[in-house]
Design a protein around this motif. Structure first.
Motif, PDB file in Angstrom:
ATOM      1  N   LEU A 220       0.795  -1.223   0.000  1.00  0.00           N
ATOM      2  CA  LEU A 220       0.000   0.000   0.000  1.00  0.00           C
ATOM      3  C   LEU A 220       0.835   1.283   0.000  1.00  0.00           C
ATOM      4  N   PRO A 221       1.805   1.461   0.905  1.00  0.00           N
ATOM      5  CA  PRO A 221       2.524   2.755   0.944  1.00  0.00           C
ATOM      6  C   PRO A 221       3.205   3.106  -0.371  1.00  0.00           C
ATOM      7  N   ALA A 222       3.950   2.151  -0.939  1.00  0.00           N
ATOM      8  CA  ALA A 222       4.671   2.434  -2.190  1.00  0.00           C
ATOM      9  C   ALA A 222       3.700   2.666  -3.343  1.00  0.00           C
ATOM     10  N   CYS A 223       2.623   1.884  -3.386  1.00  0.00           N
ATOM     11  CA  CYS A 223       1.636   2.024  -4.455  1.00  0.00           C
ATOM     12  C   CYS A 223       0.892   3.348  -4.341  1.00  0.00           C
ATOM     13  N   PHE A 224       0.504   3.714  -3.111  1.00  0.00           N
ATOM     14  CA  PHE A 224      -0.162   4.991  -2.894  1.00  0.00           C
ATOM     15  C   PHE A 224       0.720   6.145  -3.371  1.00  0.00           C
ATOM     16  N   GLN A 229       2.287  10.375  -7.276  1.00  0.00           N
ATOM     17  CA  GLN A 229       3.327  10.983  -8.089  1.00  0.00           C
ATOM     18  C   GLN A 229       2.972  11.035  -9.575  1.00  0.00           C
ATOM     19  N   THR A 230       1.828  10.490  -9.959  1.00  0.00           N
ATOM     20  CA  THR A 230       1.435  10.434 -11.377  1.00  0.00           C
ATOM     21  C   THR A 230       1.511  11.794 -12.060  1.00  0.00           C
ATOM     22  N   TYR A 303      -3.899  13.310  -4.648  1.00  0.00           N
ATOM     23  CA  TYR A 303      -4.110  12.472  -3.479  1.00  0.00           C
ATOM     24  C   TYR A 303      -3.331  13.018  -2.289  1.00  0.00           C
ATOM     25  N   LEU A 304      -3.953  12.954  -1.117  1.00  0.00           N
ATOM     26  CA  LEU A 304      -3.278  13.319   0.117  1.00  0.00           C
ATOM     27  C   LEU A 304      -2.557  12.098   0.671  1.00  0.00           C
ATOM     28  N   ARG A 305      -1.535  12.337   1.462  1.00  0.00           N
ATOM     29  CA  ARG A 305      -0.864  11.226   2.140  1.00  0.00           C
ATOM     30  C   ARG A 305      -1.771  10.791   3.278  1.00  0.00           C
ATOM     31  N   SER A 306      -2.557   9.779   3.022  1.00  0.00           N
ATOM     32  CA  SER A 306      -3.590   9.340   3.956  1.00  0.00           C
ATOM     33  C   SER A 306      -3.834   7.849   3.769  1.00  0.00           C
ATOM     34  N   THR A 407       9.363  16.382  -1.613  1.00  0.00           N
ATOM     35  CA  THR A 407       9.979  17.022  -0.470  1.00  0.00           C
ATOM     36  C   THR A 407       9.015  16.965   0.696  1.00  0.00           C
ATOM     37  N   LEU A 408       9.433  16.346   1.774  1.00  0.00           N
ATOM     38  CA  LEU A 408       8.582  16.224   2.944  1.00  0.00           C
ATOM     39  C   LEU A 408       8.835  17.406   3.864  1.00  0.00           C
TER      40      LEU A 408
END
Length: 420
Positions: A220-224, A229-230, A303-306, A407-408
């Motif tokens: 999930l994390p890498a795929c999300f 990043q699309t 998409y949000l990081r969620s 960039t986080l």
């Protein structure tokens, strides 16, 4: 005669599209052709020019009250007369050759006819819902269940096997990852234009796979993150500082394409919690089309990081003052829109409205029906194109493979994502 023409084309539409076509009556002209036709007719041309003068002179007037009232009456008569012309029913087509000119004509007419500054009608001709064949195709070819493979990665590979998809995807990735200066990693305007071309020209069966793909539970994390990043968010989405969402909306409305895409999104993704699909129009395909149309505008969502599916433009509701409630309604139309979220989930599962398993509404959403009337003149703040790239490095990952960074927050790590 009109009904004969309509019934002749019924086989091209499904049942719901045919019903909408019958209700619409005669086929509408696009606004460019309607304007040309009107200008060739003296009576229509005179009223059209009067209407444009009314729009141009409506904001300022040094005339006496009697003159103002007489002018308003002439304007009202001109507008009422134009309702009988092809201009009144004209629409535009997304991605058409003269789209911006068509939209300029449309809003020049309809800004005098629509009192709702928030929930506006869409200027785009309705697309028949055969676009839902994408879902039917997924349902037939794949099991409508939780993804077992990284469909986002597979979709990127499939895009590279299609000449058109490969061409426009390579174009936007190259544009959106080309450094402009030491302080600017890209030209955001050109990046947005390239993204619009990709989603306007590439068939949905190729472009949607990367944007709305489902992810396997074991990745999930890498795929999300790959899905996020699309659109190369470091260029197309992120800014040094988040603007206020109502300020961003105000900026959007100064651009014909952005205003039109936003209106189209509001119309086609209007939620209805009591419907089976969660959509007022019961059409996932048109909602996804409208959502993808926003990408490449200042209102670009992502998409949000969620841990759940959640999307939003790059903005927040800080410094909203007395407009905080309106700002929250605006953002929730993205982040908590059951129509949009169900449509994304349906695409990933290979289902559609009335096809396969019924979708369970993700969340309830407040319907936006109250007009958002801004009483004071607003000068929109231009979007800053410079992006913080202290840690940014771009490299090639091989043939037609690009790498961008995310960039986080300060003092945290950052990852590199290869675009296959």
């Amino acid at each position: 005669m009109i009904l004969a023409v309509v019934y002749a084309f019924l086989p091209l539409f499904d049942a719901s599209s045919a019903e909408e076509h019958l209700r619409a009556g005669p086929q509408r002209l696009d606004c460019v052709r309607a304007s040309e036709q009107c200008l060739r007719e003296q009576a229509c041309s005179t009223r059209y020019r009067m209407m444009r003068q009314c729009v141009a002179g409506g904001k300022e007037s040094n005339s006496s009250m009697v003159a103002v009232l007489e002018a308003k009456e002439e304007c009202r008569s001109a507008i009422e007369a134009l309702k009988q012309s092809p201009l009144y029913n004209c629409r535009c087509k997304r991605g058409m050759k003269k789209e911006k000119n068509c939209l300029r004509i449309y809003w020049g007419i309809y800004q005098t006819l629509q009192g709702n500054d928030f929930f506006e009608d869409s200027p785009y001709e309705a697309v028949n819902s055969r676009l839902s064949d994408i879902f039917h195709r997924v349902t037939v070819l794949g099991e409508p269940a939780v993804a077992r493979e990284n469909n986002c990665l597979n979709a990127a590979k499939d895009c590279n096997l299609n000449d058109m998809c490969k061409k426009y995807r390579s174009s936007y990735i190259s544009t959106c990852t080309s450094r402009v200066s030491t302080t600017e990693v890209c030209n955001k305007r050109k990046c947005h234009k390239a993204l619009r071309q990709f989603f306007d020209k590439v068939p949905a069966k190729h472009s949607y796979g990367m944007l709305f793909c489902s992810c396997p539970l074991n990745d999930l994390p890498a795929c999300f993150e790959r899905r996020r990043q699309t659109i190369v968010p470091v260029c197309s989405y992120e800014e040094k500082q988040k603007p206020n969402c109502l300020e961003l909306q105000g900026s959007c409305k100064t651009n014909y394409i952005c205003r039109s895409r936003l209106a189209d999104f509001f119309v086609n993704c209007q939620p209805e919690p009591h419907s089976k699909s969660g959509c007022l129009k019961e059409n996932y395909a048109n909602c996804l089309l409208a959502y993808s149309g926003l990408i490449g505008t200042v209102m670009t969502p992502n998409y949000l990081r969620s841990p759940k599916i959640s999307v939003s433009p790059f903005c927040d509701c800080s410094n909203s003052g007395n407009s905080k409630d309106e700002c929250d309604k605006f953002t929730k139309f993205f982040t908590e829109n059951i129509c949009l979220l169900n449509a994304i989930q349906a695409f990933g599962n290979g289902t559609d409205v009335g096809v396969g398993r019924s979708m369970t509404p993700v969340q309830t959403t407040t319907l936006i029906t109250t007009p958002y009337q801004r009483k004071r003149e607003r000068i929109p703040n231009p979007m800053d194109n410079s992006i913080n790239t202290d840690n940014g490095i771009y490299r090639f990952c091989g043939n037609l493979q690009y790498l961008t960074h995310m960039t986080l927050k300060k003092n945290s790590s950052f990852d590199f994502i290869c675009f296959l």
